[in-house]
Write a protein that holds these residues in place. Structure first.
Motif, mmCIF file in Angstrom:
data_model
loop_
_atom_site.group_PDB
_atom_site.id
_atom_site.type_symbol
_atom_site.label_atom_id
_atom_site.label_comp_id
_atom_site.label_asym_id
_atom_site.label_seq_id
_atom_site.Cartn_x
_atom_site.Cartn_y
_atom_site.Cartn_z
ATOM 1 N N ARG A 106 0.799 -1.242 0.000
ATOM 2 C CA ARG A 106 0.000 0.000 0.000
ATOM 3 C C ARG A 106 0.831 1.293 0.000
ATOM 4 O O ARG A 106 0.677 2.120 -0.913
ATOM 5 N N PRO A 107 1.714 1.505 0.997
ATOM 6 C CA PRO A 107 2.419 2.794 0.983
ATOM 7 C C PRO A 107 3.374 2.959 -0.195
ATOM 8 O O PRO A 107 3.740 4.091 -0.540
ATOM 9 N N PHE A 148 -5.987 1.992 -3.951
ATOM 10 C CA PHE A 148 -4.926 3.003 -4.028
ATOM 11 C C PHE A 148 -4.547 3.284 -5.487
ATOM 12 O O PHE A 148 -4.259 4.414 -5.849
ATOM 13 N N THR A 197 -3.242 3.652 13.928
ATOM 14 C CA THR A 197 -2.814 2.507 13.109
ATOM 15 C C THR A 197 -1.668 1.815 13.842
ATOM 16 O O THR A 197 -0.924 2.461 14.586
ATOM 17 N N ARG A 210 3.506 -2.726 13.097
ATOM 18 C CA ARG A 210 4.909 -3.173 13.100
ATOM 19 C C ARG A 210 5.066 -4.453 13.906
ATOM 20 O O ARG A 210 4.485 -4.612 14.982
ATOM 21 N N PRO A 251 -8.381 1.564 12.063
ATOM 22 C CA PRO A 251 -8.309 0.655 10.922
ATOM 23 C C PRO A 251 -7.075 -0.233 11.116
ATOM 24 O O PRO A 251 -5.951 0.202 10.909
ATOM 25 N N ILE A 281 -8.628 0.851 5.405
ATOM 26 C CA ILE A 281 -9.506 1.672 4.549
ATOM 27 C C ILE A 281 -8.700 2.339 3.443
ATOM 28 O O ILE A 281 -7.466 2.363 3.491
ATOM 29 N N GLY A 282 -9.401 2.920 2.475
ATOM 30 C CA GLY A 282 -8.741 3.575 1.339
ATOM 31 C C GLY A 282 -8.088 4.893 1.727
ATOM 32 O O GLY A 282 -8.287 5.396 2.844
ATOM 33 N N PHE A 308 -8.984 7.640 4.624
ATOM 34 C CA PHE A 308 -7.992 7.763 5.700
ATOM 35 C C PHE A 308 -7.592 9.226 5.897
ATOM 36 O O PHE A 308 -7.539 9.730 7.026
ATOM 37 N N GLY A 332 5.384 4.516 9.434
ATOM 38 C CA GLY A 332 6.357 5.503 8.977
ATOM 39 C C GLY A 332 5.673 6.627 8.221
ATOM 40 O O GLY A 332 5.903 7.815 8.477
ATOM 41 N N GLU A 341 2.716 12.175 7.164
ATOM 42 C CA GLU A 341 1.489 12.819 6.668
ATOM 43 C C GLU A 341 0.900 13.733 7.737
ATOM 44 O O GLU A 341 0.506 14.870 7.451
HETATM 45 N N1 UDP Z 1 -3.341 4.208 5.107
HETATM 46 C C1 UDP Z 1 -4.547 4.052 4.454
HETATM 47 N N2 UDP Z 1 -5.502 3.283 5.054
HETATM 48 C C2 UDP Z 1 -5.342 2.689 6.266
HETATM 49 C C3 UDP Z 1 -4.108 2.872 6.943
HETATM 50 C C4 UDP Z 1 -3.130 3.625 6.339
HETATM 51 O O1 UDP Z 1 -4.728 4.584 3.363
HETATM 52 O O2 UDP Z 1 -6.253 2.003 6.740
HETATM 53 C C5 UDP Z 1 -2.250 4.930 4.431
HETATM 54 C C6 UDP Z 1 -1.626 6.046 5.219
HETATM 55 O O3 UDP Z 1 -2.237 7.274 4.931
HETATM 56 C C7 UDP Z 1 -0.192 6.009 4.745
HETATM 57 C C8 UDP Z 1 0.065 4.564 4.436
HETATM 58 O O4 UDP Z 1 -1.213 3.979 4.214
HETATM 59 O O5 UDP Z 1 -0.029 6.753 3.549
HETATM 60 C C9 UDP Z 1 0.792 3.894 5.575
HETATM 61 O O6 UDP Z 1 0.894 2.535 5.388
HETATM 62 P P1 UDP Z 1 1.574 1.596 6.473
HETATM 63 O O7 UDP Z 1 1.384 2.187 7.813
HETATM 64 O O8 UDP Z 1 1.024 0.240 6.223
HETATM 65 O O9 UDP Z 1 3.075 1.530 6.036
HETATM 66 P P2 UDP Z 1 4.394 2.299 6.508
HETATM 67 O O10 UDP Z 1 4.236 3.720 6.143
HETATM 68 O O11 UDP Z 1 4.582 2.067 7.982
HETATM 69 O O12 UDP Z 1 5.465 1.637 5.704
#
Ligand code: UDP
Length: 396
Positions: free
Chosen positions: A13-14, A51, A212, A215, A242, A268-269, A273, A288, A293
């Protein structure tokens, strides 16, 4: 010899969020074909496809479909499935981002001697419990070109013996993403934030916290997870959570009693979010990207981490630390009070100028055109070469 291609490998996702504008720009070049490869690490609609839709990312050309019950299964599938794909494509370079299982695909590139590019390089938490720390250290040392967000990251890499000539400082692309997908679309978000939107989720605008937590070092340790839930229980409003599927499973397995003010939902999307983030009192997170954000969007955060590779949010005065493995020194009620002391405060974020994605894409394209992906030797190379090339002096 390359056939005029660049391989771009992502998988969670990220990754889609951070790379959306880099990919957009790369795909505009007519003299360079970018082949977007999806590892398959994330595959459900709410972790992947939504996404792609919301950030206008065209689907990957190749999906490796790497899944598994354990990290080991995913990594093994990734290396073995990416190898033949890269062997067939023979790209000028393969690009990876971040510190996830997907980045271990760089080993396939290394085996084929295809240059490796690492975006988000040289970040370090110096917390060796984190698999991510091991991944990012490994890929940085395999890489030919590294894009580091800040000079301090580059300095960290150089201290490990990486050659500064291979590391380009570019800023953090999350600022570009929020400029395009939040600040340029503020009206859409205001409309979205109706009373009904919040009522459907069992909360009221401005009267809840977002959380959220995913980890491994937090989730797979019962005491740490319990102290995170204790922190949530100290919030003076509902906490909308979420939760990643891993976290949900562990909460079930540990049979943990959840605080009454916690609302657990599936992931969620992005638009949903961001809407929840900007209208919250604050966010409790070990993510992270979310702390960054929140820092850019002016939302106070608690960073639920013993150590972080992203200390800039503390420098900005946007975040409070909570070490879930040490609640004695980070008492949850005190941490909540510190978070509350940030309400209404403003800070300057120091993460980027909004041009990072373009900077990375332009530099990748230049290297492609000039065939400039080969790494400069390690800084101590001359000493090494003097010894390793020593022989009997006979040159034939
Ligand atoms: N995010 C999202 N929906 C969620 C949780 C997080 O869209 O239910 C977005 C959040 O805005 C951020 C990213 O997913 O951009 C973070 O993902 P994650 O925490 O899994 O990864 P990390 O950043 O820790 O690598």
């Amino acid at each position: 010899m390359s056939d005029g291609k660049l391989a771009f490998v992502l998988g969670i996702r990220p990754d889609v969020i951070r790379a959306a504008l880099i990919l957009e720009k790369l795909r505009e070049y007519s003299d360079m074909e970018t082949v977007f490869i999806w590892s398959g690490q994330h595959y459900s609609d709410n972790l992947k496809s939504i996404f792609f839709r919301e950030l206008n990312v065209a689907p990957a050309e190749i999906d490796l479909g790497c899944r598994g019950e354990s990290d080991a299964e995913i990594v093994a599938a990734l290396i073995s499935r990416l190898y033949p794909v890269l062997e067939g494509l023979r790209p000028a370079a393969s690009v990876f981002l971040g510190d996830t299982n997907t980045t271990t695909g760089a080993i396939s590139s290394a085996l084929l001697n295809i240059p490796i590019v690492h975006i988000e390089g040289c970040m370090r938490s110096y917390d060796w419990r984190m698999p991510e720390e091991k991944y990012r250290t490994t890929i940085d040392h395999l890489s030919d070109v590294i894009y580091a967000y800040f000079q301090e990251y580059k300095d960290q890499g150089v201290r490990e013996g990486l050659n500064p000539d291979n590391i380009v400082v570019v800023g953090n692309p999350i600022v570009d993403i929020l400029n395009r997908y939040y600040f340029a679309q503020r009206e859409k978000y205001s409309e979205m934030a109706s009373e009904e939107f919040f009522a459907q989720r069992g909360i009221r605008k401005g009267e809840y916290y977002l959380m959220t937590c995913h980890r491994r070092e937090n989730v797979h340790n019962q005491e740490s997870l319990e102290s995170i839930l204790q922190l949530a229980s100290k919030a003076d409003a509902p906490v909308y959570f979420p939760a990643s599927y891993r976290t949900q499973k562990v909460m079930r397995d540990f049979i943990i009693q959840l605080p009454e003010n916690l609302l657990v939902v599936d992931p969620i999307g992005y638009e949903e979010f961001l809407c929840l983030l900007v209208n919250s009192r604050g966010v409790l997170t070990d993510s992270g990207t979310v702390v960054e954000e929140a820092c850019v969007l002016g939302v106070p955060s608690v960073q639920m981490r013993r150590s972080t590779e992203r200390p800039q949010v503390y420098d900005a005065g946007a975040s409070v630390k909570f070490d879930p493995s040490d609640p004695h020194n980070f008492p949850p009620d005190l941490v909540m009070r510190k978070l509350q002391s940030l309400f209404g405060k403003r800070w300057e974020h120091n993460l980027g100028d909004g041009k990072t994605s373009e900077r990375i894409a332009t530099d990748l394209h230049r290297r492609f055109v000039e065939n400039d992906f080969n790494r400069h030797k390690p800084t101590d190379y001359r000493i090494t070469i003097a010894r390793s090339y020593r022989g009997d002096g006979l040159i034939v």
